[in-house]
Every structure is written in C-alpha cells, then in structure tokens.
Design a protein around this motif. Structure first.
Motif, PDB file in Angstrom:
ATOM      1  N   CYS A   1       1.292  -1.004   0.130  1.00 50.00           N
ATOM      2  CA  CYS A   1       0.029  -0.041  -0.012  1.00 50.00           C
ATOM      3  C   CYS A   1       0.699   0.842   0.041  1.00 50.00           C
ATOM      4  CB  CYS A   1      -0.832   0.236   0.714  1.00 50.00           C
ATOM      5  SG  CYS A   1      -1.957  -1.700   1.357  1.00 50.00           S
ATOM      6  N   THR A   2       0.690   1.978  -1.429  1.00 49.71           N
ATOM      7  CA  THR A   2       2.543   3.183  -1.253  1.00 49.71           C
ATOM      8  C   THR A   2       1.082   4.462  -0.288  1.00 49.71           C
ATOM      9  OG1 THR A   2       1.180   3.615  -3.632  1.00 49.71           O
ATOM     10  CG2 THR A   2       2.724   2.185  -3.260  1.00 49.71           C
ATOM     11  N   LYS A   3       1.870   5.558  -0.440  1.00 50.98           N
ATOM     12  CA  LYS A   3       1.627   7.067  -0.062  1.00 50.98           C
ATOM     13  C   LYS A   3       1.233   7.553  -1.434  1.00 50.98           C
ATOM     14  CE  LYS A   3       4.885   6.497   3.467  1.00 50.98           C
ATOM     15  NZ  LYS A   3       5.953   7.398   3.613  1.00 50.98           N
ATOM     16  N   ARG A   4       0.572   7.900  -1.266  1.00 48.94           N
ATOM     17  CA  ARG A   4       0.188   9.293  -2.348  1.00 48.94           C
ATOM     18  C   ARG A   4       0.268  10.588  -2.585  1.00 48.94           C
ATOM     19  NH1 ARG A   4      -5.007   5.651  -4.926  1.00 48.94           N
ATOM     20  NH2 ARG A   4      -5.603   7.972  -6.095  1.00 48.94           N
ATOM     21  N   GLN A   5       0.728  11.221  -3.329  1.00 52.97           N
ATOM     22  CA  GLN A   5      -0.045  13.019  -3.119  1.00 52.97           C
ATOM     23  C   GLN A   5      -0.018  13.713  -4.824  1.00 52.97           C
ATOM     24  OE1 GLN A   5       3.717  14.864  -1.184  1.00 52.97           O
ATOM     25  NE2 GLN A   5       2.837  16.204  -2.242  1.00 52.97           N
ATOM     26  N   GLU A   6      -0.206  14.686  -4.657  1.00 52.66           N
ATOM     27  CA  GLU A   6       0.077  15.577  -6.050  1.00 52.66           C
ATOM     28  C   GLU A   6       1.327  16.165  -6.035  1.00 52.66           C
ATOM     29  OE1 GLU A   6      -1.319  16.826  -2.793  1.00 52.66           O
ATOM     30  OE2 GLU A   6      -3.625  16.710  -3.781  1.00 52.66           O
ATOM     31  N   PHE A   7       2.265  15.368  -7.511  1.00 48.80           N
ATOM     32  CA  PHE A   7       2.621  16.301  -8.281  1.00 48.80           C
ATOM     33  C   PHE A   7       2.866  16.940  -8.887  1.00 48.80           C
ATOM     34  CE2 PHE A   7       4.010  12.536  -5.691  1.00 48.80           C
ATOM     35  CZ  PHE A   7       5.718  13.135  -4.827  1.00 48.80           C
ATOM     36  N   VAL A   8       3.705  18.412  -9.338  1.00 47.62           N
ATOM     37  CA  VAL A   8       3.651  19.130 -10.272  1.00 47.62           C
ATOM     38  C   VAL A   8       4.761  18.515 -11.618  1.00 47.62           C
ATOM     39  CG1 VAL A   8       3.896  21.633 -11.654  1.00 47.62           C
ATOM     40  CG2 VAL A   8       3.338  20.674  -9.149  1.00 47.62           C
ATOM     41  N   ILE A   9       3.638  18.315 -12.643  1.00 44.98           N
ATOM     42  CA  ILE A   9       5.218  18.131 -14.256  1.00 44.98           C
ATOM     43  C   ILE A   9       5.918  18.687 -14.763  1.00 44.98           C
ATOM     44  CG2 ILE A   9       4.321  16.451 -16.320  1.00 44.98           C
ATOM     45  CD1 ILE A   9       1.680  15.752 -15.639  1.00 44.98           C
ATOM     46  N   GLY A  10       6.532  18.458 -15.163  1.00 42.75           N
ATOM     47  CA  GLY A  10       7.994  19.707 -15.368  1.00 42.75           C
ATOM     48  C   GLY A  10       9.029  19.059 -16.353  1.00 42.75           C
ATOM     49  N   GLY A  11       8.334  17.903 -17.199  1.00 39.20           N
ATOM     50  CA  GLY A  11       8.441  17.526 -18.543  1.00 39.20           C
ATOM     51  C   GLY A  11       8.532  16.329 -18.729  1.00 39.20           C
ATOM     52  N   TRP A  12       9.419  15.337 -19.530  1.00 35.31           N
ATOM     53  CA  TRP A  12       9.299  14.282 -19.895  1.00 35.31           C
ATOM     54  C   TRP A  12      10.319  13.620 -20.433  1.00 35.31           C
ATOM     55  CZ3 TRP A  12       6.775  17.758 -23.965  1.00 35.31           C
ATOM     56  CH2 TRP A  12       7.251  17.205 -25.069  1.00 35.31           C
ATOM     57  N   ARG A  13      10.772  12.157 -20.071  1.00 38.08           N
ATOM     58  CA  ARG A  13      11.578  11.476 -21.586  1.00 38.08           C
ATOM     59  C   ARG A  13      11.136  11.139 -22.013  1.00 38.08           C
ATOM     60  NH1 ARG A  13      16.506  10.438 -17.989  1.00 38.08           N
ATOM     61  NH2 ARG A  13      17.108   9.288 -20.313  1.00 38.08           N
ATOM     62  N   PRO A  14      11.314  11.197 -23.399  1.00 38.36           N
ATOM     63  CA  PRO A  14      10.672  10.324 -23.932  1.00 38.36           C
ATOM     64  C   PRO A  14      11.160   8.978 -24.317  1.00 38.36           C
ATOM     65  CG  PRO A  14      12.743  11.185 -25.319  1.00 38.36           C
ATOM     66  CD  PRO A  14      12.679  12.127 -24.012  1.00 38.36           C
ATOM     67  N   SER A  15      10.036   7.844 -24.982  1.00 38.36           N
ATOM     68  CA  SER A  15      10.680   6.251 -24.760  1.00 38.36           C
ATOM     69  C   SER A  15      11.448   5.840 -25.801  1.00 38.36           C
ATOM     70  CB  SER A  15       9.237   5.524 -25.488  1.00 38.36           C
ATOM     71  OG  SER A  15       9.123   6.668 -26.836  1.00 38.36           O
ATOM     72  N   ASP A  16      12.506   4.967 -26.262  1.00 38.32           N
ATOM     73  CA  ASP A  16      13.775   4.102 -26.223  1.00 38.32           C
ATOM     74  C   ASP A  16      13.362   4.594 -27.883  1.00 38.32           C
ATOM     75  OD1 ASP A  16      14.977   3.849 -24.570  1.00 38.32           O
ATOM     76  OD2 ASP A  16      13.896   1.892 -24.497  1.00 38.32           O
ATOM     77  N   ASN A  17      12.520   4.403 -28.914  1.00 39.81           N
ATOM     78  CA  ASN A  17      12.525   4.529 -30.172  1.00 39.81           C
ATOM     79  C   ASN A  17      11.738   5.935 -30.389  1.00 39.81           C
ATOM     80  OD1 ASN A  17       9.135   5.594 -29.652  1.00 39.81           O
ATOM     81  ND2 ASN A  17       8.595   3.141 -30.315  1.00 39.81           N
ATOM     82  N   GLY A  18      12.085   7.264 -29.297  1.00 43.66           N
ATOM     83  CA  GLY A  18      12.193   8.458 -29.474  1.00 43.66           C
ATOM     84  C   GLY A  18      10.529   8.741 -29.697  1.00 43.66           C
ATOM     85  N   ARG A  19       9.048   7.855 -29.909  1.00 40.75           N
ATOM     86  CA  ARG A  19       8.401   8.068 -30.295  1.00 40.75           C
ATOM     87  C   ARG A  19       7.345   8.082 -28.469  1.00 40.75           C
ATOM     88  NH1 ARG A  19       9.201   5.019 -34.561  1.00 40.75           N
ATOM     89  NH2 ARG A  19       7.711   3.697 -34.032  1.00 40.75           N
ATOM     90  N   GLY A  20       6.488   9.309 -28.507  1.00 39.07           N
ATOM     91  CA  GLY A  20       5.964   9.224 -27.371  1.00 39.07           C
ATOM     92  C   GLY A  20       7.223   9.025 -25.986  1.00 39.07           C
ATOM     93  N   MET A  21       6.153   8.572 -25.117  1.00 40.25           N
ATOM     94  CA  MET A  21       6.768   9.121 -23.759  1.00 40.25           C
ATOM     95  C   MET A  21       7.029   7.566 -22.663  1.00 40.25           C
ATOM     96  SD  MET A  21       4.628  10.700 -20.178  1.00 40.25           S
ATOM     97  CE  MET A  21       3.364   9.493 -20.643  1.00 40.25           C
ATOM     98  N   ALA A  22       7.936   8.233 -22.044  1.00 41.93           N
ATOM     99  CA  ALA A  22       8.750   7.060 -21.486  1.00 41.93           C
ATOM    100  C   ALA A  22       8.070   7.539 -19.500  1.00 41.93           C
ATOM    101  CB  ALA A  22       9.434   6.568 -21.823  1.00 41.93           C
ATOM    102  N   SER A  23       8.247   8.414 -19.267  1.00 39.58           N
ATOM    103  CA  SER A  23       8.481   8.930 -17.992  1.00 39.58           C
ATOM    104  C   SER A  23       7.412  10.719 -17.833  1.00 39.58           C
ATOM    105  CB  SER A  23       9.629   8.134 -17.070  1.00 39.58           C
ATOM    106  OG  SER A  23      10.485   9.411 -17.873  1.00 39.58           O
ATOM    107  N   LEU A  24       7.608  10.735 -16.909  1.00 38.63           N
ATOM    108  CA  LEU A  24       7.351  11.893 -16.096  1.00 38.63           C
ATOM    109  C   LEU A  24       8.080  12.552 -15.808  1.00 38.63           C
ATOM    110  CD1 LEU A  24       3.430  12.033 -15.530  1.00 38.63           C
ATOM    111  CD2 LEU A  24       4.477  13.167 -18.477  1.00 38.63           C
TER     112      LEU A  24
END
Length: 643
Positions: A213-236
């Motif tokens: 059971c994990t902790k939760r809260q809000e975080f603000v998105i400041g960017g993203w890392r692309p997936s290995d193939n360069g298309r789409g998002m791998a992580s926020l």
C-alpha cells in the motif's frame, strides 16, 4: 503370536513412548520461500490473498512441548520471543514446522514494527500468525498445493480467541483488488498474493507476490523523457514547490495506458519550454528530457522519498484539476518513528548492552531528526547482516564533531574514555612492524561506536587472527563530478563481467555517496602483496583498454570526465566502508548491499537512508551466498590480467 507381534512392531510409525504418545525429532530449520515485489494485483481463482504483516518472519519447530523459534537467517530466537511460546507448547503431541510472522498489534488492529521492536525488549504481548507449514509428524508437505497445506495448518491451529498469541492467517480466494483496497483503507502495509496450487519453493519466486500500500500525493509535471524509439513518452519528470522554488522530485514511469499517454502528451505539447523550470535537475536525467511549463498536477503513488528528496517506485494515478500547481509541496510525515526506528528502543538497547548513551537526543545529521538513539536502533536492526562483514576485522572509525559533517576525523587506535565494548590490541603486519588496532565483536561494539559519535565503520579485508591473508578485494568506482550514476552502473557491470570471465564472482555495494564498490570474496590463501598487485594490474588494464572511461591514477586532474578505479583499498592496513555502515553524508545515508538485478532499477548511490536500510535489512540477504563462495586468486588468474 510372537512372530505376529514382531511384524506389527516393525510397521509402527512413528515410534511411541511408554504413554503411547507419538514422538518425533525436532524438525530442522529450512530455507524460506520469499516474495517478489509487484505493482500488479493478479486476478483469477488461482490466487489467494493474505495480509502482509509488518513484523519478523519466523519459523516455528515443535516436537511435543519442545519449541524453537528461528529467524529468516536460521538464528535461534526462542528466548527473545518467549511471550508467544505458551500455546505452541500444547499445539501438538507430534512434530510440526510452521512458517509465519511474529507481530505486535496496535490499538487500531494494525501490525506495527516499531511496537514489535519495543515489545521484544519490554516483553509486551506479541502474536504469531501462521500462514504455511513445511512438515507434520515427519511428513514433508512442501510438495502439496498451498491450498492443501493451509487446510492442514488451519485444522492444526483450530479456533483461537482474539487475545491468543497463536493465530491462523486467513485468506481470500480471488477478489484481490477489493482485498487490497481494504488493506489500504485500514492503514496496513499491503498484501501477499500466492498461487493457490503452487508447491513451497525455498527461493524467491513469482508464485508469491507482495503488493504494498503506497503513499500518494500531488506532484507538478515539469517535463518528460521520451521512449527509446523516440516516439511518445517513457516517463514524466515531476516536482514540488518548496519556498518558491520548483524542486525536482524524480520520474514517474508506470501507471499509464497507451491511450492515457496520448492524452497527456497532447497537453504537454501545448506547454513546451526550451529550458527546465526546475531549480536544478540531475545531469543524467536532463540529457534526454523535454521541458514544459509547470502547470499540470498529477496524482502519484509512491513507496518512499529517498534521502535526496526523490520518489521511489512512483506510479501515475491521474491528472488533477482541483489544486493549483503553485500550491503543491512535498508532504512530510509528522512522526519519524513511523519509519520503524524508535529512539526509545535505541535507548533501551544501549542500556541492555551496558553502554551509557550520553545525550541520546543529539541530532547526528544536520537538517534531519536522526539522533544518536536512532542510530543505536538502526544498528540493532541491521546487526545480523552487518556483523559477518565486521566482526574481528581491524577497523577505522569516522567520527563526527559538533554536528558538522565537513569536520570529521579518522580513529584507528584506542583512546582514553572509549567504551569497553570496542576492543583494542596489536598485531604484526607482513613487513614485520607492529600495528595497534581496533575491532568489534558484537552489537554492543557497534553501540559503543555510536556513543563515540561514529558515523562510519571502515574495515580491513582480513580477519585480525590471519591479518596477512585478505578475504576480499574491493574495487571502488569513483566518478568525476560531471558523470551521472548511469555511467557508474555501466562501469560496475562491465567490471563484474570481466572479473567473471577470469572466474571471479562479485557483488555490488551502493557506497551511500556517489559510487559503487564491486566486492570480490576470496578464500584467504593469497597474501596482501599478491592481492594488491592483481587489483592494480586489473585497474591499469581497464585504463589501458578503455581510456575514455577509466583511469588508474587518483589525480583529480587526470580523472576529468572519467572514473577512477580505486584499487588502493586492497593493501594491508587500508580500509573500505563496511556494508550496512552509515555514512558521514547529508541525510544519514547508508552503504547498502544490493543484487546485480536490483542495480538496474536504482538511480543513485545514496538511495537508502537509515530508515530505508533498516527496513531492507529485515528482508532477504542481497548477498546470499557471499560467504560460501569458494574462489581463490590463482597464479593463472593473476597472469591473465597482468598480461
């Protein structure tokens, strides 16, 4: 008639005493089955679900009224847990070996690890929850399906009053999501999912999964890392606002469906920035990142916050529109004892060991609540795993002065007023000179070190009884400041592979600072001259064959953009930080042993503070088999590297 009676006697099993009570030998300790961490709850009636208890894993061996309590490492803790023995002594006239968890239960009905630590010292009521059985009356049950083993166990234990210290661990079939929600709502640690028809396997398997059971809260998105193939998002890439500054808090790479990723990317593209809004971002994170205006707020579940303020095991839950980004700050727990290190327990442990702990409330790390009493509780929690690396080895202490981590000093010899639990003496080194040494034999010695404001324990690679024959080699990867942790991880795995190619198995140690130690256990046959020469040859070989990454010279000027492979810790009298030792670094970080598989998922060398390390020490040994490895630094191996 005598012939018939003789035949019947041969068939009798088990043996019976004069009162016709079956007798069996006390079952031997057996290795435990261990869980694999999972973020996914399995579905279907092939799974059953149990509560995840926050206590000590234990194995109970019984024959008649004789009872033994074993820890996960096979240590006999019967005396420590004598408060649970009464119902176990009358459980059976035969013999059984049971798997379960010893816990303390708080007023809200939750198992509480902090209370358990206090309970062991103070003798408060504890409970043993039995969830599996290895054998009964000499019959091995481990090959039976789990659901059958649990039925045998439930019948054995029977109905019990709620106050009884022996309890059967009930389960549900299917309904994992609802069960998990109930655990979370009740404030419990999590749940265990088990394949109902699986046999018992004495290893870590995927037929037993732990879902926390994990902790939760809000975080603000400041960017993203692309997936290995360069298309789409791998992580926020997310952050929070602290005193007006947008502060980096790590990455979130799970919890998304593909459709969800597309919707988020559409919103991110509208908010593109050329430079990050964060006050600072780790160099290796920033290399492939795209930046956005910090306006979107995400709900994130996570396991913990690391010592440097980043998320671990983060999972995206959804976007939120009911809170402004500028209002999002990191939620800090009000009570640090919830992390499992109770300073009151630390004080009690010091008293029990005969160490007078002066000023136990003294804060040992600026900007934290980690006191001297916390450190005593920490070393008590990790002692079983730390002492095999420390006991009877000459050592050096790194001691703090006036709560200033920049002004520490080394101590190698006995000083006036030193606690008697730290031992001192002399030995003769290979070159014939006499050396004064310190060593530690038990937890009392560690606590004595804490009383002296010791922040780090560094050890020789040899036992004081055989000081000329090292039992290990250490390759300390020390990176230039401009390199990221990804470079260090790759270097460590490359070193592992090269050592493996010449027949030497190794284990990784997170230094608690910025590097990794690759540690090689040895049968103590080669002397210090031979070991140090091999380590130097190995370092120079890497520097020669891969000069863009490695250097064998400790000069910082020559290290620019590269990693120094420090082989100098492998001489007689030289020391390296002991596994599980705290470090004299901000946040109370620890040098923690990990597995090579875990290394791929870890993003910093200081990933564990004393609270996280204490919790980890209650789990499986990441260096399982380290002390059983039978490997020798042979002339052939030395020749291959030197050549």
């Amino acid at each position: 008639m005598p012939a018939v009676e003789a035949a019947l006697r041969k068939k009798r099993s088990p043996r019976r005493d004069s009162e016709s009570t079956p007798t069996h030998p006390l079952p031997d300790f057996r290795p435990f089955q261990l869980c694999t961490l999972s973020e996914t709850i399995p579905t279907g009636d092939g799974w059953l679900f149990e509560m995840k208890y926050d206590g000590y894993r234990a194995q109970i061996a019984i024959t008649g009224s004789e009872v033994r309590v074993y820890t996960r490492n096979g240590h006999d803790w019967t005396e420590k847990f004598k408060v649970i023995l009464s119902p176990l002594k009358t459980l059976t006239k035969g013999a059984v070996l049971i798997d379960g968890e010893i816990v303390a239960v708080d007023k809200a009905g939750r198992t509480n690890f902090s209370m358990l630590k206090t309970g062991i010292a103070a003798g408060i009521p504890l409970k043993f929850y039995a969830f599996d059985i290895f054998e009964k009356d000499g019959e091995d049950l481990t090959k039976k399906p789990l659901i059958e083993r649990k039925a045998i166990l439930e019948e054995l234990i029977g109905e019990r009053d709620a106050d009884d210290s022996l309890q059967y661990s009930h389960h549900v079939i299917d309904g994992g999501n609802a069960f998990f929600d109930a655990m979370a709502a009740g404030g419990h640690e999590g749940m265990i999912a088990k394949r109902a028809h699986a046999r018992y396997v004495d290893d870590r398997t995927k037929s037993w999964l732990k879902i926390k059971c994990t902790k939760r809260q809000e975080f603000v998105i400041g960017g993203w890392r692309p997936s290995d193939n360069g298309r789409g998002m791998a992580s926020l890439i997310v952050g929070t606002y602290e005193k007006g500054q947008f502060t980096y808090r790590g990455r979130v790479g799970t919890g998304f469906s593909e459709a969800m990723k597309d919707k988020i990317m559409a919103q991110l593209e509208k908010r593109r920035l050329a430079k990050p809004a964060f006050a600072s971002v780790p160099r290796d994170i920033a290399r492939k990142a795209f930046w956005v205006k910090p306006e979107l707020v995400a709900e994130v579940a996570y396991a913990e916050i690391t010592p440097d303020g980043s998320l671990r095991h983060a999972s995206f839950q959804g976007l939120r529109e009911d809170k402004k980004a500028s209002q999002v700050a990191l939620e800090v727990p009000a009570d640090d004892t919830a992390s499992g290190l109770d300073p009151v327990v630390g004080i009690e442990i010091a008293q029990a060991l005969g160490v007078k702990l002066s000023n136990p409330e003294k804060v040992m790390y600026p900007g934290t609540k980690i006191t001297k009493a916390h450190l005593v509780a920490y070393y008590a929690a990790v002692a079983d795993k730390m002492l095999p690396h420390l006991k009877d080895r000459p050592l050096s202490l790194v001691r703090g002065t006036n709560n200033d981590l920049e002004n520490t000093f080394f101590q190698k010899h006995a000083l006036a007023g030193m606690p008697k639990t730290l031992k001192s003496g002399k030995l003769t080194k290979m070159k014939g000179t006499e050396a004064r040494i310190l060593w530690i034999e038990d937890l009392a010695g560690l606590v004595g070190g804490v009383q002296m404001n010791t922040l780090e324990f560094h050890v020789w690679g040899s036992d004081r009884h055989e000081p000329d024959l090292p039992e290990r080699m250490v390759f300390d990867i020390d990176p230039d400041e401009g390199l990221g942790f990804g470079d260090v991880k790759q270097a460590a795995t490359d070193i592992r592979d090269i050592l493996g190619a010449v027949g030497l198995q190794s284990w990784p140690l997170l230094s608690g600072g910025k590097g990794i130690h690759v540690v090689v256990p040895l049968v103590p046959l080669a002397d210090w001259h031979e070991v140090k020469e091999f380590c130097q040859d190995f370092a120079e070989l890497l520097a020669k064959t891969d000069p863009h990454r490695f250097v064998a010279n400790m000069s910082k000027a020559r290290r620019k953009g590269r990693m120094f492979l420090d082989y100098l810790r492998n001489g007689q009298g030289s020391t390296a930080v002991c596994p599980w030792s705290t470090r004299a670094r901000a946040g109370g970080t620890v040098a923690v042993p990990i597995t090579w598989n875990e290394l791929a998922e870890i993003d910093r060398a200081n990933a564990f503070d004393v609270f996280a390390a204490a919790e980890r020490a209650q789990g499986p040994d990441a260096w399982k088999g380290y002390f059983e490895v039978d490997q020798v630094l042979t002339e052939r191996i030395r020749h291959v590297v030197k050549r």
